[in-house]
Design a protein around this motif. Structure first.
Motif, short mmCIF file in Angstrom:
data_model
loop_
_atom_site.label_atom_id
_atom_site.label_comp_id
_atom_site.label_asym_id
_atom_site.label_seq_id
_atom_site.Cartn_x
_atom_site.Cartn_y
_atom_site.Cartn_z
N LEU A 7 0.82 -1.20 0.00
CA LEU A 7 0.00 0.00 0.00
C LEU A 7 0.86 1.26 0.00
CD1 LEU A 7 -2.59 -0.86 2.82
CD2 LEU A 7 -3.05 -0.78 0.37
N THR A 8 0.35 2.30 -0.63
CA THR A 8 0.97 3.61 -0.46
C THR A 8 0.47 4.17 0.87
OG1 THR A 8 -0.86 4.74 -1.57
CG2 THR A 8 1.01 4.06 -2.96
N LYS A 9 1.11 5.20 1.34
CA LYS A 9 0.68 5.84 2.58
C LYS A 9 -0.78 6.31 2.43
CE LYS A 9 1.72 9.75 5.55
NZ LYS A 9 2.22 11.10 5.54
N GLU A 10 -1.08 6.91 1.26
CA GLU A 10 -2.43 7.41 1.01
C GLU A 10 -3.44 6.26 0.97
OE1 GLU A 10 0.24 8.09 -1.05
OE2 GLU A 10 0.64 10.09 -0.27
N GLY A 11 -3.05 5.15 0.38
CA GLY A 11 -3.93 3.99 0.31
C GLY A 11 -4.25 3.44 1.69
N LYS A 12 -3.26 3.41 2.55
CA LYS A 12 -3.48 2.95 3.92
C LYS A 12 -4.43 3.89 4.64
CE LYS A 12 -1.20 1.71 8.21
NZ LYS A 12 -0.83 2.61 9.27
N GLU A 13 -4.24 5.19 4.46
CA GLU A 13 -5.12 6.17 5.10
C GLU A 13 -6.56 6.03 4.61
OE1 GLU A 13 -3.16 9.88 4.26
OE2 GLU A 13 -1.60 9.52 5.78
N GLU A 14 -6.73 5.77 3.30
CA GLU A 14 -8.08 5.57 2.75
C GLU A 14 -8.74 4.34 3.36
OE1 GLU A 14 -7.86 5.46 -1.55
OE2 GLU A 14 -6.86 7.42 -1.61
N LEU A 15 -7.98 3.25 3.50
CA LEU A 15 -8.54 2.04 4.12
C LEU A 15 -8.91 2.30 5.58
CD1 LEU A 15 -6.38 -0.95 2.80
CD2 LEU A 15 -8.78 -0.45 2.31
N GLU A 16 -8.08 3.04 6.30
CA GLU A 16 -8.38 3.34 7.70
C GLU A 16 -9.65 4.19 7.83
OE1 GLU A 16 -3.86 3.20 9.57
OE2 GLU A 16 -4.60 5.09 8.73
N LYS A 17 -9.82 5.15 6.92
CA LYS A 17 -11.04 5.98 6.93
C LYS A 17 -12.26 5.13 6.63
CE LYS A 17 -8.89 10.31 5.53
NZ LYS A 17 -8.68 11.24 4.40
N ARG A 18 -12.15 4.25 5.63
CA ARG A 18 -13.27 3.38 5.27
C ARG A 18 -13.63 2.47 6.43
NH1 ARG A 18 -17.87 2.67 2.54
NH2 ARG A 18 -18.22 0.49 2.04
N LEU A 19 -12.63 1.92 7.10
CA LEU A 19 -12.87 1.04 8.24
C LEU A 19 -13.59 1.80 9.36
CD1 LEU A 19 -12.44 -1.74 9.56
CD2 LEU A 19 -10.22 -0.91 10.37
N GLU A 20 -13.14 2.99 9.66
CA GLU A 20 -13.77 3.81 10.70
C GLU A 20 -15.24 4.09 10.33
OE1 GLU A 20 -13.90 6.03 14.30
OE2 GLU A 20 -12.47 4.57 13.55
#
Length: 156
Positions: A7-20
């Motif tokens: 994952l890119t840093k941005e991709g990880k952040e997007e997944l974390e937002k979606r999970l939340e």
């Protein structure tokens, strides 16, 4: 051992937002829908209840999938990107020599691949063929419609 998820840093952040969002917002919404559907009475013939329970299962499945991806995530760091050579995280300008069309794509892991956003997977035919190449290289790639020739113009 589980497979790494690139994952890119941005991709990880997007997944974390979606999970939340799924855990906080969607779980609450579906719980309310199930509660309302239960009030309609007999659950054996309650379409609203069945639909809500099915949606709940899909949401829980997506939550588990995202948690798994985040658990095994390997973040592509800027320092991992080889300057001038196509690698995960690189952006590549290239021309399809058969159609003369120009393209710019970022090479990402399969989780983040989205052609509409200019991201192709390192496991896709074109993404894989570009890996390790440099500006000026001409490569042949087998794609669903046959073999095409690409010329790499810029790697950044």
């Amino acid at each position: 051992m589980a497979e790494e998820v690139m994952l890119t840093k941005e991709g990880k952040e997007e997944l974390e937002k979606r999970l939340e969002y799924l855990k906080v917002v969607k779980r609450a919404e579906i719980t309310e829908r199930i509660k309302t559907a239960r009030e309609f009475g007999d659950l054996s013939e309650n379409a609203e209840y069945d639909a809500a329970k099915n949606e709940q299962a899909m949401i829980e499945g997506e939550i588990l999938e995202i948690e798994h991806k985040l658990k095994y995530a390997v973040i592509i760091k800027d320092s991992d990107i080889k300057k001038g050579t196509v690698s995960l995280g690189s952006k590549v300008d290239f021309v399809d020599n058969d159609t003369n069309e120009s393209f710019t794509y970022e090479i990402v892991g399969t989780t983040e691949a989205d052609v509409e956003l200019g991201r192709i997977s390192n496991e896709s035919p074109i993404g894989n063929a570009l890996l390790g190449r440099k500006a000026g290289d001409v490569i042949s790639v087998t794609v669903p419609v046959g073999v095409t020739s690409l010329t790499i113009k810029k790697v950044y």
